[in-house]
Design a protein around this motif. Sequence first.
Motif, mmCIF file in Angstrom:
data_model
loop_
_atom_site.group_PDB
_atom_site.id
_atom_site.type_symbol
_atom_site.label_atom_id
_atom_site.label_comp_id
_atom_site.label_asym_id
_atom_site.label_seq_id
_atom_site.Cartn_x
_atom_site.Cartn_y
_atom_site.Cartn_z
ATOM 1 N N GLU A 67 54.018 7.876 -45.557
ATOM 2 C CA GLU A 67 54.381 8.419 -46.878
ATOM 3 C C GLU A 67 53.203 9.167 -47.485
ATOM 4 O O GLU A 67 53.378 10.203 -48.109
ATOM 5 C CB GLU A 67 54.874 7.312 -47.808
ATOM 6 N N GLN A 68 51.989 8.660 -47.288
ATOM 7 C CA GLN A 68 50.790 9.353 -47.778
ATOM 8 C C GLN A 68 50.625 10.697 -47.087
ATOM 9 O O GLN A 68 50.308 11.699 -47.734
ATOM 10 C CB GLN A 68 49.535 8.499 -47.529
ATOM 11 N N ILE A 69 50.842 10.728 -45.784
ATOM 12 C CA ILE A 69 50.730 11.983 -45.037
ATOM 13 C C ILE A 69 51.699 13.015 -45.604
ATOM 14 O O ILE A 69 51.321 14.159 -45.886
ATOM 15 C CB ILE A 69 51.002 11.754 -43.530
ATOM 16 N N LYS A 70 52.958 12.624 -45.784
ATOM 17 C CA LYS A 70 53.963 13.565 -46.299
ATOM 18 C C LYS A 70 53.594 14.044 -47.698
ATOM 19 O O LYS A 70 53.702 15.235 -48.003
ATOM 20 C CB LYS A 70 55.350 12.931 -46.286
ATOM 21 N N ALA A 71 53.145 13.144 -48.565
ATOM 22 C CA ALA A 71 52.779 13.517 -49.936
ATOM 23 C C ALA A 71 51.590 14.475 -49.932
ATOM 24 O O ALA A 71 51.571 15.454 -50.683
ATOM 25 C CB ALA A 71 52.468 12.273 -50.760
ATOM 26 N N GLN A 72 50.597 14.211 -49.091
ATOM 27 C CA GLN A 72 49.430 15.088 -49.038
ATOM 28 C C GLN A 72 49.778 16.453 -48.465
ATOM 29 O O GLN A 72 49.273 17.476 -48.934
ATOM 30 C CB GLN A 72 48.316 14.414 -48.236
ATOM 31 N N LEU A 73 50.649 16.488 -47.461
ATOM 32 C CA LEU A 73 51.103 17.778 -46.922
ATOM 33 C C LEU A 73 51.851 18.572 -47.993
ATOM 34 O O LEU A 73 51.646 19.771 -48.133
ATOM 35 C CB LEU A 73 52.001 17.562 -45.706
ATOM 36 N N ASP A 74 52.702 17.891 -48.736
ATOM 37 C CA ASP A 74 53.521 18.549 -49.753
ATOM 38 C C ASP A 74 52.680 19.145 -50.881
ATOM 39 O O ASP A 74 53.101 20.092 -51.539
ATOM 40 C CB ASP A 74 54.549 17.564 -50.312
ATOM 41 N N ARG A 75 51.478 18.615 -51.096
ATOM 42 C CA ARG A 75 50.606 19.110 -52.171
ATOM 43 C C ARG A 75 49.790 20.334 -51.762
ATOM 44 O O ARG A 75 49.184 20.980 -52.624
ATOM 45 C CB ARG A 75 49.662 18.012 -52.650
ATOM 46 N N LEU A 76 49.736 20.646 -50.473
ATOM 47 C CA LEU A 76 48.973 21.825 -50.048
ATOM 48 C C LEU A 76 49.604 23.091 -50.607
ATOM 49 O O LEU A 76 50.829 23.254 -50.595
ATOM 50 C CB LEU A 76 48.926 21.914 -48.522
#
Length: 174
Positions: A67-76
Motif C-alpha cells: 500500500e505504501q508503494i502504491k501511495a508513493q507511486l501515485d504521488r509522483l
Amino acid sequence: MAPTTAPIEQRTIAVIVDNEPGVLARVFAIFSGRGYYIESLTVTEVDPANRISRITVVTSGTPMVLEQIKAQLDRLVPVHGVSDLTQEGPHVDRELALVKVAGAGEKRVESLRIADIFRARAVDSSHEHFTFEISGNSGKLNAFIELMRPLGLVDVSRTGVVAIARGPKGLGRL
C-alpha cells in the motif's frame, strides 16, 4: 504471545506516466530508496501522440508495504494513475523468453520434444544449439527453463512481465 508477521504477497502494479526523461529513475528511486524488491519491471510507450508510457512492476512485500508503494507511486508528478492489477480483479500477464540450449544426440531430440509440449518455437539453430522463443506466464517459463537445464541450457533472456486487466475497462489516458 509472539508477534505475528504479515504474509508476503506478490502484486502486479501498472503505472501510467508521462514519457519524459527521468521518470523511470524516479519510479525506481521509490523502490531502491526504501529497499522494496522489484521482481520484474517493464516500460513502453503506449500513446506516442500524447507521450504516455506504461510501467508494469511485479513486486512483493507485506500488505502495508505494498500500500505504501502504491501511495508513493501515485504521488509522483508525472504519474497519471496506479492500478494494482492483482487486487482489482482478474488480469492477464505474460512474459517472453529466449532460451539457448546446446547439445547433441538424444539431448537435442529431447529439447525439441519439450519445446513442442510448451509451444516454444525455435528461432535460431545450428548443429550445436537451438534458441527457443517461449511466451506465457512466469511459471510456465520457469518450468521450461528448469527442464532445459540438464539438456544443455546456455543462456536465458527474459522480457519481464506485462499485464492488463480483463474486461472492457482500461487504465485511461489513451
